[in-house]
Design a protein around this motif. Structure first.
Motif, PDB file in Angstrom:
ATOM      1  N   ALA A 453     -23.299  34.330 -57.219  1.00  0.00           N
ATOM      2  CA  ALA A 453     -24.102  33.838 -56.093  1.00  0.00           C
ATOM      3  C   ALA A 453     -23.250  33.218 -54.994  1.00  0.00           C
ATOM      4  N   LYS A 454     -21.944  33.290 -55.151  1.00  0.00           N
ATOM      5  CA  LYS A 454     -21.051  32.557 -54.258  1.00  0.00           C
ATOM      6  C   LYS A 454     -21.287  32.821 -52.777  1.00  0.00           C
ATOM      7  N   GLU A 455     -21.493  34.080 -52.458  1.00  0.00           N
ATOM      8  CA  GLU A 455     -21.648  34.464 -51.059  1.00  0.00           C
ATOM      9  C   GLU A 455     -22.813  33.728 -50.398  1.00  0.00           C
ATOM     10  N   VAL A 456     -23.835  33.438 -51.191  1.00  0.00           N
ATOM     11  CA  VAL A 456     -24.992  32.723 -50.663  1.00  0.00           C
ATOM     12  C   VAL A 456     -24.743  31.214 -50.675  1.00  0.00           C
ATOM     13  N   LEU A 457     -24.239  30.719 -51.803  1.00  0.00           N
ATOM     14  CA  LEU A 457     -24.045  29.271 -51.942  1.00  0.00           C
ATOM     15  C   LEU A 457     -23.115  28.713 -50.874  1.00  0.00           C
ATOM     16  N   LYS A 458     -22.144  29.531 -50.460  1.00  0.00           N
ATOM     17  CA  LYS A 458     -21.191  29.008 -49.479  1.00  0.00           C
ATOM     18  C   LYS A 458     -21.831  28.822 -48.097  1.00  0.00           C
ATOM     19  N   GLN A 459     -23.042  29.357 -47.932  1.00  0.00           N
ATOM     20  CA  GLN A 459     -23.757  29.160 -46.675  1.00  0.00           C
ATOM     21  C   GLN A 459     -24.409  27.780 -46.603  1.00  0.00           C
ATOM     22  N   LEU A 460     -24.583  27.166 -47.760  1.00  0.00           N
ATOM     23  CA  LEU A 460     -25.273  25.873 -47.786  1.00  0.00           C
ATOM     24  C   LEU A 460     -24.355  24.758 -47.314  1.00  0.00           C
ATOM     25  N   PRO A 461     -24.951  23.703 -46.697  1.00  0.00           N
ATOM     26  CA  PRO A 461     -24.138  22.533 -46.394  1.00  0.00           C
ATOM     27  C   PRO A 461     -23.537  21.987 -47.686  1.00  0.00           C
ATOM     28  N   MET A 462     -22.363  21.412 -47.558  1.00  0.00           N
ATOM     29  CA  MET A 462     -21.563  20.970 -48.705  1.00  0.00           C
ATOM     30  C   MET A 462     -22.332  20.252 -49.820  1.00  0.00           C
ATOM     31  N   GLU A 463     -23.025  19.140 -49.498  1.00  0.00           N
ATOM     32  CA  GLU A 463     -23.668  18.346 -50.557  1.00  0.00           C
ATOM     33  C   GLU A 463     -24.722  19.187 -51.271  1.00  0.00           C
ATOM     34  N   PHE A 464     -25.376  20.001 -50.483  1.00  0.00           N
ATOM     35  CA  PHE A 464     -26.430  20.839 -51.011  1.00  0.00           C
ATOM     36  C   PHE A 464     -25.881  21.930 -51.922  1.00  0.00           C
ATOM     37  N   ALA A 465     -24.728  22.450 -51.557  1.00  0.00           N
ATOM     38  CA  ALA A 465     -24.119  23.527 -52.333  1.00  0.00           C
ATOM     39  C   ALA A 465     -23.792  23.036 -53.733  1.00  0.00           C
ATOM     40  N   VAL A 466     -23.301  21.797 -53.811  1.00  0.00           N
ATOM     41  CA  VAL A 466     -22.952  21.223 -55.108  1.00  0.00           C
ATOM     42  C   VAL A 466     -24.229  21.080 -55.947  1.00  0.00           C
ATOM     43  N   GLU A 467     -25.279  20.540 -55.314  1.00  0.00           N
ATOM     44  CA  GLU A 467     -26.581  20.418 -55.970  1.00  0.00           C
ATOM     45  C   GLU A 467     -27.068  21.770 -56.482  1.00  0.00           C
ATOM     46  N   ALA A 468     -26.975  22.740 -55.597  1.00  0.00           N
ATOM     47  CA  ALA A 468     -27.503  24.066 -55.916  1.00  0.00           C
ATOM     48  C   ALA A 468     -26.744  24.683 -57.084  1.00  0.00           C
ATOM     49  N   GLN A 469     -25.435  24.477 -57.103  1.00  0.00           N
ATOM     50  CA  GLN A 469     -24.635  25.006 -58.208  1.00  0.00           C
ATOM     51  C   GLN A 469     -25.075  24.397 -59.521  1.00  0.00           C
ATOM     52  N   LYS A 470     -25.291  23.074 -59.485  1.00  0.00           N
ATOM     53  CA  LYS A 470     -25.723  22.386 -60.695  1.00  0.00           C
ATOM     54  C   LYS A 470     -27.088  22.897 -61.131  1.00  0.00           C
ATOM     55  N   LEU A 471     -27.950  23.085 -60.145  1.00  0.00           N
ATOM     56  CA  LEU A 471     -29.306  23.525 -60.425  1.00  0.00           C
ATOM     57  C   LEU A 471     -29.306  24.917 -61.064  1.00  0.00           C
ATOM     58  N   LEU A 472     -28.471  25.790 -60.542  1.00  0.00           N
ATOM     59  CA  LEU A 472     -28.366  27.129 -61.121  1.00  0.00           C
ATOM     60  C   LEU A 472     -27.947  27.030 -62.566  1.00  0.00           C
ATOM     61  N   ALA A 473     -26.932  26.199 -62.813  1.00  0.00           N
ATOM     62  CA  ALA A 473     -26.424  26.048 -64.169  1.00  0.00           C
ATOM     63  C   ALA A 473     -27.533  25.485 -65.067  1.00  0.00           C
ATOM     64  N   LEU A 474     -28.279  24.484 -64.547  1.00  0.00           N
ATOM     65  CA  LEU A 474     -29.335  23.858 -65.343  1.00  0.00           C
ATOM     66  C   LEU A 474     -30.454  24.840 -65.653  1.00  0.00           C
ATOM     67  N   THR A 475     -30.843  25.598 -64.641  1.00  0.00           N
ATOM     68  CA  THR A 475     -31.932  26.542 -64.829  1.00  0.00           C
ATOM     69  C   THR A 475     -31.584  27.545 -65.924  1.00  0.00           C
ATOM     70  N   LEU A 476     -30.312  27.876 -65.977  1.00  0.00           N
ATOM     71  CA  LEU A 476     -29.904  28.898 -66.937  1.00  0.00           C
ATOM     72  C   LEU A 476     -29.309  28.292 -68.201  1.00  0.00           C
ATOM     73  N   GLU A 477     -29.297  26.947 -68.260  1.00  0.00           N
ATOM     74  CA  GLU A 477     -28.672  26.298 -69.420  1.00  0.00           C
ATOM     75  C   GLU A 477     -29.376  26.715 -70.699  1.00  0.00           C
ATOM     76  N   GLY A 478     -28.592  26.906 -71.741  1.00  0.00           N
ATOM     77  CA  GLY A 478     -29.169  27.309 -73.008  1.00  0.00           C
ATOM     78  C   GLY A 478     -29.588  28.766 -73.011  1.00  0.00           C
ATOM     79  N   SER A 479     -29.293  29.447 -71.916  1.00  0.00           N
ATOM     80  CA  SER A 479     -29.741  30.823 -71.800  1.00  0.00           C
ATOM     81  C   SER A 479     -28.937  31.731 -72.682  1.00  0.00           C
ATOM     82  N   VAL A 480     -27.732  31.324 -72.953  1.00  0.00           N
ATOM     83  CA  VAL A 480     -26.854  32.202 -73.688  1.00  0.00           C
ATOM     84  C   VAL A 480     -26.245  31.394 -74.807  1.00  0.00           C
ATOM     85  N   GLY A 481     -26.191  31.969 -76.007  1.00  0.00           N
ATOM     86  CA  GLY A 481     -25.835  31.162 -77.175  1.00  0.00           C
ATOM     87  C   GLY A 481     -24.470  31.089 -77.618  1.00  0.00           C
TER      88      GLY A 481
END
Lengths: 481, 253
Positions: A453-481
């Motif tokens: 998703a990097k190409e999209v995330l890099k469009q976000l303002p800095m603080e938001f990009a960090v949030e968004a990265q965390k959110l992506l990870a959280l949404t998918l957390e536990g998704s893979v064992g």
């Protein structure tokens, strides 16, 4: 059990982080919808007559419309009489200082990670907070006012700047536009308004934070951004909702007007409650977002990170009317469990030498369905229009779906339209490789997804990009064992 | 360091390793050779913990722990490294970012402090010189569009950064031209110490001209049928694997 299955099972175990509710005393309308409710909302807001008329017109038109059937999503029929159309946290109107705000509300902000006190002093982000149907706090208003920038709740704008609201309300998304936008036009309760005057480069990010709190309540906010000649603004919106077993309806409208040489960057991190792992509950997110590049050389750029909602239906669009105007759409849409997303954009080329760029990254996991739907339309007089579209899908597991519905209409021979699409899977090989290098599976998924998703995330303002990265990870957390 | 006893492993219904015994001590280089299908790569995969392979009996001890109890990442934290025969590509993840994540994960679990960006880049630059890795390579997505040689060099580069106790090189020589082979061998020789051990899995003797093994084992039908010193590798190169087959057949008759 096969590893894939295990992966999938663990994927679905993740709980939504913002599912709490806070007991704020609320002032609500009776359940259901009719002309009296529309009048009730308008009266609550002390609105001028013209706006009430506008709402009633929308309501009457809405009665003639039918819910759209074409999106690639399924849900039980919504009973529009089972919804509360207005709910406001009870509090002093227009608090003078933070001390006058209900401590429970302050607690809500803290839980959301928005410390208003801190906000005021430290960060370079001005925030408008909308809970259920009303805006409860806006920060940095005075600093912005010095530059002639208006940033306030929609309701305040109606009363303080009626000429601006009257001129632009419904100018980009007409009240008759579509089922949900029309419903919003009838019952919208609050939202944010911003006006950036000629030649002003807005020095901080403007941001709106939306929160649904009350039960059985629909949220219908409106955002209107007017960016005058040569002005610039970067606008952010974030949203969360409590975990409830019944579905909640969110039908918002966002309108952006960009004059000559104006530039607008609009970023969204959407994290409405997605429902539980069995697909119970969650927000129906039926949103109309559209911007018009009215003046020459103007630019509107949409960036969205969509991780929440049971159903997402939205197509942030650009009408490229001015010559040389530019429209951009960058999107990451993640669906997990039983979530469904039908999202994309429309780029309508009208002016000469207009350009648009679409980068859409879908990520599907669990039993979810994720569709990209996009229209690129080159009108007859749009000489030398260019579009580039890239639609990628990433699948996790074998029980989810990814779909792409691109529509291209070209009416001018000088146009250049490119479309690229890929579909890939997170492979066990990739995960094992990461594991072998000492990276846990969860970190590996986050790494791979963020890379994707990097190409999209890099469009976000800095603080938001960090949030968004965390959110992506959280949404998918536990998704893979 | 590593003690394999009577190891049997299968994939699906097919038994591939039929009783492996092997001792590897710190400071040693072992070569495992054998014809195609003899189980060399399976052994490497079982050691690294790839799930498709089921260990049906036997035991593996690594630095005092039961290796089979550990997840792949725990094995990595403990110091086991596998240079992959086919390194995977991860689009959008820069090699630098990947390596920093790996190094810091491993350091954290080894009780070392995580490296900040500056210290990591310094460490990376040192090792880049050794492996003759170009800056443009580490800026690119991991292994994406790398040539065969670049991928293999990148594996040994990672080995250098992760500083393993036991490195297993799975067919690292395959697909390398002679120059790349030398770079890889130089790198490995440089990393070799009295504290660590290396297992080289290979079909050919070629790499062993540059990385001299202390022991050479011949794997055949899932068992080590012959062990010797580096001379055994030369003998295999000269005679091929046919005589091993005959010899094994002779024993069994």
């Amino acid at each position: 059990m096969r590893k894939e299955e295990q992966i999938l099972n663990e994927f679905t175990s993740r709980e939504y982080e913002y599912g709490w509710t806070i007991d704020i005393e609320a002032d609500s309308a009776p359940m259901g919808l009719n002309e009296d409710i529309v009048r009730f909302i308008s009266a609550k807001k002390n609105e001028p007559d013209w706006l009430l008329e506008w709402r009633l017109k929308a309501y009457r038109h809405w009665l003639t419309l039918e819910e759209p059937k074409w999106p690639n999503v399924t849900y039980p029929k919504i009973n529009y009489q089972d919804i509360i159309y207005y709910s406001a946290p009870k509090q002093k109107v227009n608090p003078e200082s933070l001390d006058e705000i209900d401590p429970e509300l302050i607690e809500t902000f803290n839980k959301l990670g928005i410390n208003l006190e801190e906000q005021k002093r430290l960060t370079g982000v001005a925030v408008d907070v909308v809970i259920d149907s009303v805006s409860v706090a806006t920060t940095f208003k005075d600093t912005l006012a010095e530059l002639g920038i208006i940033f306030c709740s929609f309701n305040e704008a109606v009363n303080e700047h009626p000429e601006l609201v009257k001129k632009y309300l419904g100018s980009v998304v007409p009240m008759t536009d579509n089922y949900f936008a029309t419903l919003n036009s009838a019952v919208f309760s609050d939202g944010s308004f911003a006006y950036i005057p000629k030649g002003v480069h807005c020095p901080m990010e403007l941001s709106t934070y939306f929160r649904i709190n009350a039960a059985n309540t629909g949220q219908f906010e409106r955002t209107l951004l007017v960016v005058d000649e040569g002005a610039y603004v970067s606008y952010l919106e974030g949203c969360t909702a409590p975990a409830r077993d019944e579905n909640q309806l969110h039908a918002a409208v966002v309108e952006i007007y960009a004059a000559k040489n104006a530039e607008v960057k609009y970023s969204t991190v959407q994290n409405w409650y997605p429902g539980n792992k069995d697909g119970i509950g969650g927000v129906y997110n039926f949103v109309t977002k559209r911007g018009i590049c009215a003046g020459d050389n103007s630019k509107i750029s949409w960036t969205q990170v969509e991780t929440g909602s049971a159903i997402t239906w939205k197509y942030p669009s650009c009408i490229l009317k001015g010559d040389n105007s530019i429209g951009e759409f960058y999107s990451v849409a993640v669906t997990n469990n039983y979530q469904q997303a039908d999202t994309g954009t429309k780029m309508i080329h009208i002016g000469k030498n207009t350009k648009s760029r679409i980068v859409s990254k879908g990520i599907s996991a669990g039993k979810s369905q994720n569709s990209y739907r996009g229209l690129v339309k080159i009108s007859r007089r749009a000489e030398n229009a260019r579009n580039y579209s890239q639609c990628d899908s990433l699948l996790m597991g074998d029980q989810c779906g990814a779909h792409t519905f691109p529509y291209i209409e070209v009416n001018n021979k000088s146009a250049q339209v490119e479309h690229e699409a890929t579909t890939s899977k997170i492979g066990e090989d990739q995960l094992f490789y990461c594991n072998q290098r000492g990276i846990s599976t969860e970190d590996a998924v986050a790494l791979i997804v963020n890379g994707y998703a990097k190409e999209v995330l890099k469009q976000l303002p800095m603080e938001f990009a960090v949030e968004a990265q965390k959110l992506l990870a959280l949404t998918l957390e536990g998704s893979v064992g | 360091m590593l003690k394999i006893k009577n190891l049997r492993a299968s994939i699906g219904d097919k038994e591939i390793l039929t009783g492996i015994n092997l001792d590897v001590n710190a400071g040693e280089v072992h070569a495992i050779m054998g014809p195609n299908g003899s189980g060399k790569s399976t052994l490497a995969s079982v050691l690294a913990g790839r799930e498709e392979y089921k260990v049906t009996s036997g035991s593996i001890t690594f630095l005092g722990d039961d290796l089979l109890d550990l997840s792949p990442e725990e094995r990595a934290w403990k110091g086991l490294f596998l240079a992959f025969q086919y390194p995977v590509e991860i689009p959008g993840v820069s090699t630098t970012n990947f390596l920093k994540t790996a190094v810091n994960n491993v350091r954290e679990h080894r009780g070392l402090e995580k490296l900040d960006a500056v210290s990591f880049l310094r460490l990376m630059r040192e090792q880049m010189k050794l492996m003759e890795i170009d800056q443009s390579l580490v800026n690119r997505s991991l292994n994406e569009g790398f040539s065969g040689g670049e991928k293999k060099r990148n594996e040994i580069f990672q080995m250098a950064l992760l500083d393993p106790k036991l490195a297993i090189l799975d067919e690292t020589d395959s697909g390398l031209d002679i120059d790349a082979l030398k770079i890889v061998a130089n790198g490995v020789n440089h990393l070799k110490s009295s504290d660590n051990a290396i297992i080289i899995v290979t079909h050919y003797q070629r790499l062993l001209e540059y990385i001299v093994p202390d022991f050479v084992h011949v794997l055949y039908n899932g068992q080590i049928v012959k062990s010797g010193t580096k001379e055994l590798a030369f003998e295999l190169e000269e005679k091929g694997y046919e005589w091993i087959r005959e010899e094994v057949a002779g024993i069994s008759i």
